[in-house]
Design an enzyme around this catalytic site. Sequence first.
Site, short mmCIF file in Angstrom:
data_model
loop_
_atom_site.label_atom_id
_atom_site.label_comp_id
_atom_site.label_asym_id
_atom_site.label_seq_id
_atom_site.Cartn_x
_atom_site.Cartn_y
_atom_site.Cartn_z
N GLY A 122 0.83 -1.20 0.00
CA GLY A 122 0.00 0.00 0.00
C GLY A 122 0.86 1.25 0.00
O GLY A 122 1.93 1.27 0.62
N LYS A 123 0.39 2.27 -0.69
CA LYS A 123 1.08 3.56 -0.67
C LYS A 123 0.33 4.39 0.38
O LYS A 123 -0.58 5.17 0.06
CB LYS A 123 1.03 4.18 -2.07
CG LYS A 123 2.13 5.18 -2.32
CD LYS A 123 2.26 5.49 -3.79
CE LYS A 123 2.98 6.82 -4.00
NZ LYS A 123 4.32 6.91 -3.43
#
Length: 308
Positions: free
Chosen positions: A160-161
């Site tokens: 995930g960013k």
Amino acid sequence: MALIKKLEWIWVDGKLVRWDDANEHVLAHTLHYGLGAFEGIRGYKRSDGRSAIFRLNDHIQRLFDSCHICTIDVPFSQEAVKEACILVLRQNRLAEGYLRPIIYLGSGAMGLGSLENPVRTVVAAYEWGAYLGEEGLRRGIRAKVSSFKRGAVDSVMTKGKICGQYVNSILAKREAMKGGYDEAILLDRVGNVAEASGENVFIVRKGAVWTAPTSSSILAGITRESVIRIAHDLGYEVHERVFTRDELWCADEVFLTGTAAEITPVREVDDRRIGPGEPGPVTRRLQDAFFDTVKGAKPRYPEWLTFI
Ligand code: PMP
């Protein structure tokens, strides 16, 4: 780093608002605790004069995946956020620029367990030159292996960013810059090379291209994936395998990939020269092919481009 130049419009929760009016309350949940997700996307002016966003679909898919990891329900469809990206570039008359969609929790309740805070969806755009400098792109940068480690996959949601996860990257980047280096390279918990503070790491050995696999503690970079495909299509052997710090030092070539950094050669790691201390032929060839892909007149991978 250069200050960003103010433009006219930012897309906030479904409509365009004036740049100076796109503000948030100081009690916004994400500001305190970091649960939120964002993307970095580039649009390029191509040599035929048209503009295209590079891999918009993949970036927006990753944004929604990051929100899914965060248990944030995005109040817009992927299609709507993609349209917002196009609109923001058009309305700001930005033929080439950086897009920053962010989805975060606004103010209302406080405390970690709050489920009531409004989900905010924002898309901004601005001009952004070479992230590690024009000279870095041309001549290569100096990197340092960080004292900070990239968290293990069971403690950091590496795919995930996610806003809060960037604290670790920023600490690593600040440490490197204070030491006189351009970029930090982080090892994983075992000691293998993971990634740089905001880029994936590649090495070239005996003509073959190596990068860490997505099963390791790295963000699955979209530039990384593009470079793997381009390298493969140019006939290079590509290995998605972990490598060590000393393999990095002894590589013939090292380069970093990322939306912001594009393909940036590394000429030195930990004060050790890489190869002859200047960008090598494989890096150069991949750089040329990459820039031709994102900016060239003839679309090489048309499925990666969204014309605006
Ligand atoms: N790793 C990290 C930690 C990053 O922040 C980025 C930038 N998004 C990358 C790798 C490269 O990813 P991409 O090529 O998708 O920009």
